[in-house]
Design an enzyme around this catalytic site. Structure first.
Site, PDB file in Angstrom:
ATOM      1  N   LYS A 270       0.862  -1.181   0.000  1.00 35.51           N
ATOM      2  CA  LYS A 270       0.000   0.000   0.000  1.00 35.51           C
ATOM      3  C   LYS A 270       0.902   1.236   0.000  1.00 35.51           C
ATOM      4  O   LYS A 270       1.449   1.618   1.035  1.00 35.51           O
ATOM      5  CB  LYS A 270      -0.900   0.050   1.238  1.00 35.51           C
ATOM      6  CG  LYS A 270      -1.946   1.144   1.122  1.00 35.51           C
ATOM      7  CD  LYS A 270      -2.362   1.737   2.452  1.00 35.51           C
ATOM      8  CE  LYS A 270      -1.570   2.919   2.882  1.00 35.51           C
ATOM      9  NZ  LYS A 270      -1.612   4.098   2.006  1.00 35.51           N
TER      10      LYS A 270
ATOM     11  N   GLU B  86       9.802   0.923  10.670  1.00 38.38           N
ATOM     12  CA  GLU B  86      10.876   1.895  10.402  1.00 38.38           C
ATOM     13  C   GLU B  86      10.257   3.279  10.536  1.00 38.38           C
ATOM     14  O   GLU B  86       9.480   3.707   9.671  1.00 38.38           O
ATOM     15  CB  GLU B  86      11.436   1.684   8.978  1.00 38.38           C
ATOM     16  CG  GLU B  86      12.045   0.320   8.748  1.00 38.38           C
ATOM     17  CD  GLU B  86      13.341   0.102   9.511  1.00 38.38           C
ATOM     18  OE1 GLU B  86      13.945   1.098   9.968  1.00 38.38           O
ATOM     19  OE2 GLU B  86      13.743  -1.053   9.672  1.00 38.38           O
TER      20      GLU B  86
ATOM     21  N   CYS C 171      14.115  10.289   6.363  1.00 40.93           N
ATOM     22  CA  CYS C 171      13.960   9.892   7.764  1.00 40.93           C
ATOM     23  C   CYS C 171      15.269  10.059   8.541  1.00 40.93           C
ATOM     24  O   CYS C 171      15.263  10.357   9.720  1.00 40.93           O
ATOM     25  CB  CYS C 171      13.461   8.459   7.854  1.00 40.93           C
ATOM     26  SG  CYS C 171      14.532   7.306   6.981  1.00 40.93           S
TER      27      CYS C 171
ATOM     28  N   GLU D 244       9.807  15.503  15.492  1.00 45.73           N
ATOM     29  CA  GLU D 244      10.346  15.502  14.129  1.00 45.73           C
ATOM     30  C   GLU D 244       9.635  16.557  13.277  1.00 45.73           C
ATOM     31  O   GLU D 244       8.406  16.586  13.228  1.00 45.73           O
ATOM     32  CB  GLU D 244      10.131  14.113  13.532  1.00 45.73           C
ATOM     33  CG  GLU D 244      10.706  13.929  12.154  1.00 45.73           C
ATOM     34  CD  GLU D 244      10.340  12.564  11.570  1.00 45.73           C
ATOM     35  OE1 GLU D 244       9.195  12.108  11.757  1.00 45.73           O
ATOM     36  OE2 GLU D 244      11.209  11.964  10.918  1.00 45.73           O
TER      37      GLU D 244
HETATM   38  P1  NAD Z   1       2.564   8.225   7.965  1.00 48.85           P
HETATM   39  O1  NAD Z   1       2.787   7.351   9.137  1.00 48.85           O
HETATM   40  O2  NAD Z   1       1.534   9.268   8.059  1.00 48.85           O
HETATM   41  O3  NAD Z   1       2.190   7.355   6.675  1.00 48.85           O
HETATM   42  C1  NAD Z   1       2.998   6.308   6.203  1.00 48.85           C
HETATM   43  C2  NAD Z   1       2.125   5.301   5.471  1.00 48.85           C
HETATM   44  O4  NAD Z   1       1.211   4.745   6.425  1.00 48.85           O
HETATM   45  C3  NAD Z   1       1.267   5.908   4.369  1.00 48.85           C
HETATM   46  O5  NAD Z   1       1.134   4.973   3.316  1.00 48.85           O
HETATM   47  C4  NAD Z   1      -0.069   6.102   5.057  1.00 48.85           C
HETATM   48  O6  NAD Z   1      -1.157   6.104   4.157  1.00 48.85           O
HETATM   49  C5  NAD Z   1      -0.113   4.897   5.965  1.00 48.85           C
HETATM   50  N1  NAD Z   1      -0.988   5.036   7.137  1.00 48.85           N
HETATM   51  C6  NAD Z   1      -1.324   6.164   7.808  1.00 48.85           C
HETATM   52  N2  NAD Z   1      -2.152   5.856   8.836  1.00 48.85           N
HETATM   53  C7  NAD Z   1      -2.334   4.519   8.803  1.00 48.85           C
HETATM   54  C8  NAD Z   1      -3.074   3.594   9.588  1.00 48.85           C
HETATM   55  N3  NAD Z   1      -3.807   3.991  10.635  1.00 48.85           N
HETATM   56  N4  NAD Z   1      -3.028   2.283   9.264  1.00 48.85           N
HETATM   57  C9  NAD Z   1      -2.276   1.857   8.231  1.00 48.85           C
HETATM   58  N5  NAD Z   1      -1.562   2.675   7.434  1.00 48.85           N
HETATM   59  C10 NAD Z   1      -1.586   3.995   7.731  1.00 48.85           C
HETATM   60  O7  NAD Z   1       3.981   8.836   7.608  1.00 48.85           O
HETATM   61  P2  NAD Z   1       4.304   9.861   6.440  1.00 48.85           P
HETATM   62  O8  NAD Z   1       4.002  11.226   6.917  1.00 48.85           O
HETATM   63  O9  NAD Z   1       3.706   9.391   5.184  1.00 48.85           O
HETATM   64  O10 NAD Z   1       5.871   9.644   6.281  1.00 48.85           O
HETATM   65  C11 NAD Z   1       6.787  10.417   6.947  1.00 48.85           C
HETATM   66  C12 NAD Z   1       7.284   9.687   8.176  1.00 48.85           C
HETATM   67  O11 NAD Z   1       7.930   8.471   7.753  1.00 48.85           O
HETATM   68  C13 NAD Z   1       8.341  10.457   8.914  1.00 48.85           C
HETATM   69  O12 NAD Z   1       8.101  10.332  10.282  1.00 48.85           O
HETATM   70  C14 NAD Z   1       9.644   9.750   8.530  1.00 48.85           C
HETATM   71  O13 NAD Z   1      10.673   9.897   9.464  1.00 48.85           O
HETATM   72  C15 NAD Z   1       9.181   8.340   8.413  1.00 48.85           C
HETATM   73  N6  NAD Z   1      10.087   7.540   7.589  1.00 48.85           N
HETATM   74  C16 NAD Z   1      10.874   6.623   8.213  1.00 48.85           C
HETATM   75  C17 NAD Z   1      11.792   5.878   7.473  1.00 48.85           C
HETATM   76  C18 NAD Z   1      12.697   4.876   8.144  1.00 48.85           C
HETATM   77  O14 NAD Z   1      13.298   4.070   7.444  1.00 48.85           O
HETATM   78  N7  NAD Z   1      12.827   4.884   9.457  1.00 48.85           N
HETATM   79  C19 NAD Z   1      11.880   6.059   6.093  1.00 48.85           C
HETATM   80  C20 NAD Z   1      11.046   6.992   5.492  1.00 48.85           C
HETATM   81  C21 NAD Z   1      10.144   7.729   6.254  1.00 48.85           C
END
Ligand code: NAD
Length: 523
Positions: A184, A257, A294, A392
Site C-alpha cells: 500500500k 521503520e 527519515c 520531528e
Molecule cells: P505516515 O505514518 O503518516 O504514513 C505512512 C504510510 O502509512 C502511508 O502509506 C499512510 O497512508 C499509511 N498510514 C497512515 N495511517 C495509517 C493507519 N492507521 N493504518 C495503516 N496505514 C496507515 O507517515 P508519512 O508522513 O507518510 O511519512 C513520513 C514519516 O515516515 C516520517 O516520520 C519519517 O521519518 C518516516 N520515515 C521513516 C523511514 C525509516 O526508514 N525509518 C523512512 C522513510 C520515512
C-alpha cells in the site's frame, strides 16, 4: 535553464496504464497531483476491504507456486530486473518527481536503491536460504537442520518521501525468500512503485505475486494487516504504534521503520579542508530531499570554541542553495510533498520563533515557486519546549546548538525519544568512533551525514527507542520474511534410560556425558 513542463515520458497513456492495476470496485478515486503545479495527473482508484481481501487471495495463490521455484530460478528474475530498473531509471525519476516534487538529483538517487538491494541479495540470498545442518543433542546419532520457509504474503505500507525505494526495496528480499507481497503506497506517490512493479513483471515475476492496493491509511490498514502474515511498515512513529498494536494482536511479526530527530555532533578538531567537506555534507544531510529523509539531520551540536566560525560557514552555504521547481538538475532543493506538509513545517518554525528562537536564514513558504515550497531554514536558540526542539519536523529546518565538552554534546544528542540516525565529525576517526559508540542510535555516520549507513546494504539498518523495531538490509533484512523450521532427526532411541536401566546409573551416565560433550565441543 530550468523547466516545469511535465516530462514527456509521463504521458496520460502511461498514467492510465499504471493506475489500471489498482483495484477499486466502489469507483471511488483520489486525485493524484503534480506537486510543482498542483494540477491533477490521474484519478487513483481507492481499494475497498473486499478489493484488499481479493488481492491477498490472488497473492496467496501465486505464492504457493512461487515458493516451489528453486531459489536460483527466483533470483534469475531479479538479475533481469536489475538491468531493467537501471535502463528505465530516467522515466522512474520523472514519475518520482511529478508525484513528490523532489529535485532531480534526489529522484535519480532514489532510483538506485532497488538495484543496490537486488545486487546485495543476489549474492547473499542463496547462502541465507540454504538449509543449515547443525549437530543434534547426541553426536553422530542425531542432527538438526535449520530450514527457512517463506512467511506467505507480506503486507508493506510505504510512505511518500521515498515512494519507489520503500515500495520496492523492502519487497525485493521478501519476494526472493519465496513470499508474495501486497503493497500500500501513499496515495500521493503511487505512480513510481506501480511503474517499478511493472518492470519486475517484465523481468519475469509471476503475475499476481506483487499486488498493489490504494487508499487512506486508516481505511486500508486494518484489512491489510488482518490478511497479512508479516507487516513491513515505514512511516511516522504515531502510525507505527497503531500498526504494531494490530500486528501484535494478530500474533504476526512486523518491522517498523519510523521517525527521527537526528543529531550531528561536530568535534573541535576539523581543519579547513574538513570544514569544507563538513559544510557540504551537513547541508545535504539537513536539506537533501527538502528535509524529508527519515535519517536527515535536525540538530547540529557545535563546539563553543568554534561555534561562530562553523555556524557562519554553514549558514552561508544554506542561504545560497538554489531552490526551485524543475525537471532538470538546476535546483539543489525541490518542493515539499504537499501544502499540508508545508503548513506543518511552517508551524514548527512559527512556534520556535514565538518562543524565542532566531531565524538565521530562510523561515518562509515560497508560493512564488510552487504551492508547497519552503525555504531552507536555520534556527538558533531552539529549546525543548518548542515543537522544533522535540518532535520531528521532517522539513528543511535545523537547529544549531553550542556545547562545551564532548560529554555534554553526547548527553544533548541522546536527549530525545528517537534513535534513528546520528552523525559525528572529527579529524580523528578513532575519536569520532568513541563518540559514536556512546550515541543511542540505530545508525551513526562518521564524517558523513546519512548516506554511508543507508547505502551499506550488508549491515542491518533500523531505529532504536521510538524510531522503530527491527531493521532492513543485512541478513535480517531477508530472514525476517521467513519462519524457521527446525527439522530434527534421531537415528536411534538413545535419549533416556535404556529399558531396565537403573535410574541412578542413567543419571550418572547422563551427567558425565554432558561433561564429555562440552569438552568435545570446546575442541
Ligand atoms: P505516515 O505514518 O503518516 O504514513 C505512512 C504510510 O502509512 C502511508 O502509506 C499512510 O497512508 C499509511 N498510514 C497512515 N495511517 C495509517 C493507519 N492507521 N493504518 C495503516 N496505514 C496507515 O507517515 P508519512 O508522513 O507518510 O511519512 C513520513 C514519516 O515516515 C516520517 O516520520 C519519517 O521519518 C518516516 N520515515 C521513516 C523511514 C525509516 O526508514 N525509518 C523512512 C522513510 C520515512
Amino acid at each position: 535553464m530550468s523547466t516545469t513542463t511535465r516530462p514527456a515520458t509521463v504521458t496520460d497513456e502511461l498514467l492510465e496504464r499504471l493506475v489500471a492495476r489498482v483495484p477499486g470496485s466502489s469507483g471511488a478515486t483520489w486525485k493524484l497531483t503534480e506537486v510543482y503545479t498542483g494540477e491533477v495527473l490521474v484519478e487513483l482508484p481507492q481499494s475497498t476491504p473486499e478489493d484488499i481481501e481479493r488481492a491477498f487471495h490472488e497473492a496467496r495463490a501465486a505464492q504457493r507456486l512461487w515458493a516451489q521455484w528453486p531459489v536460483r530460478k527466483r533470483l534469475e528474475v531479479f538479475e533481469r530486473a536489475h538491468t531493467l530498473l537501471i535502463d528505465n531509471a530516467l522515466t522512474t525519476a520523472d514519475l518520482i518527481q511529478v508525484e513528490s516534487g523532489k529535485n532531480r538529483r534526489m529522484a535519480i538517487e532514489e532510483t538506485c536503491d532497488p538495484p543496490m538491494v537486488i545486487s546485495h541479495y543476489l549474492k547473499r540470498a542463496p547462502k541465507l536460504l540454504a538449509p543449515k545442518r547443525r549437530g543434534g543433542p547426541v553426536p553422530f546419532l542425531s542432527t538438526s537442520t535449520e530450514v527457512h520457509v517463506p512467511k506467505g504474503v507480506v503486507g508493506i505500507i510505504a510512505p511518500w518521501n521515498f515512494p519507489f525505494a520503500t515500495g520496492l526495496s523492502d519487497a525485493i528480499p521478501a519476494l526472493m525468500a519465496g513470499n508474495a507481497v501486497v503493497v500500500k503506497p501513499d496515495n500521493k506517490t503511487a505512480l513510481s512503485p506501480l511503474f517499478g512493479i511493472s518492470l519486475l513483471e517484465e523481468a519475469g515475476l509471476p503475475k499476481g505475486l506483487f499486488q498493489v492496493v490504494c487508499g487512506e491509511g486508516p481505511d486500508v490498514g486494518p484489512t491489510l494487516i488482518d490478511n497479512a502474515d508479516y507487516v513491513m511498515f515505514t512511516g511516522s512513529t504515531a502510525t507505527g504504534r497503531v500498526i504494531g498494536e494490530r500486528a501484535g494482536r494478530n500474533l504476526i511479526g512486523c518491522c517498523l521503520e519510523l521517525g527521527g530527530k537526528n543529531p550531528m555532533v561536530v568535534l573541535d578538531d576539523l581543519d579547513d579542508a574538513a570544514v569544507e567537506e563538513w559544510v557540504e555534507s551537513a547541508v545535504f544531510g539537513v536539506f537533501g530531499n527538502t528535509g524529508q529523509i527519515c535519517m536527515h539531520i535536525e540538530r547540529i551540536y557545535l563546539p563553543e570554541s568554534r561555534y561562530d566560525e562553523l555556524r557562519d560557514a554553514f549558514v552561508r552555504r544554506a542561504s545560497g542553495l538554489r531552490i526551485g521547481a524543475s525537471y532538470d538538475f538546476g535546483p539543489e532543493i525541490g518542493s515539499l510533498v504537499s501544502t499540508d506538509h508545508r503548513d506543518r513545517v511552517a508551524s514548527h518554525v512559527e512556534d520556535a520563533v514565538t518562543k524565542g528562537a532566531t531565524v538565521l536564514t530562510g523561515g518562509r513558504a515560497r508560493p512564488d515557486l510552487g504551492p508547497a515550497f519552503f525555504e531552507p531554514t536555520v534556527l538558533e536558540g531552539v529549546t525543548k519546549d518548542m515543537l522544533a526542539g522535540k518532535t520531528e519536523t521532517f522539513g528543511p529546518v535545523v537547529g544549531l546548538y553550542r556545547y562545551r565538552t564532548v560529554d555534554e554534546a553526547i548527553k544533548l544528542a541522546n536527549d530525545t525519544d528517537y534513535g534513528l540516525n546520528a552523525s559525528v565529525w572529527s579529524g580523528d576517526i578513532a575519536r569520532a568512533e568513541e563518540v559514536a559508540a556512546r550515541i543511542e542510535s540505530g545508525n551513526v555516520n562518521v564524517n558523513d551525514a546519512l548516506a554511508t549507513a543507508y547505502a551499506s546494504k550488508g549491515t542491518p539498518s533500523g531505529g532504536v527507542k521510538s524510531s522503530g523495531v527491527g531493521a532492513r538490509h543485512g541478513d535480517q533484512g531477508l530472514l525476517k520474511y521467513t519462519d524457521v523450521k527446525n527439522v530434527a532427526v534421531l537415528k536411534r532411541q538413545v535419549l533416556g534410560a535404556r529399558p531396565g536401566q537403573n535410574y541412578d546409573a542413567y543419571v550418572k551416565q547422563m551427567l558425565s556425558s554432558l561433561k564429555l560433550m562440552r569438552r568435545l565441543r570446546v575442541r
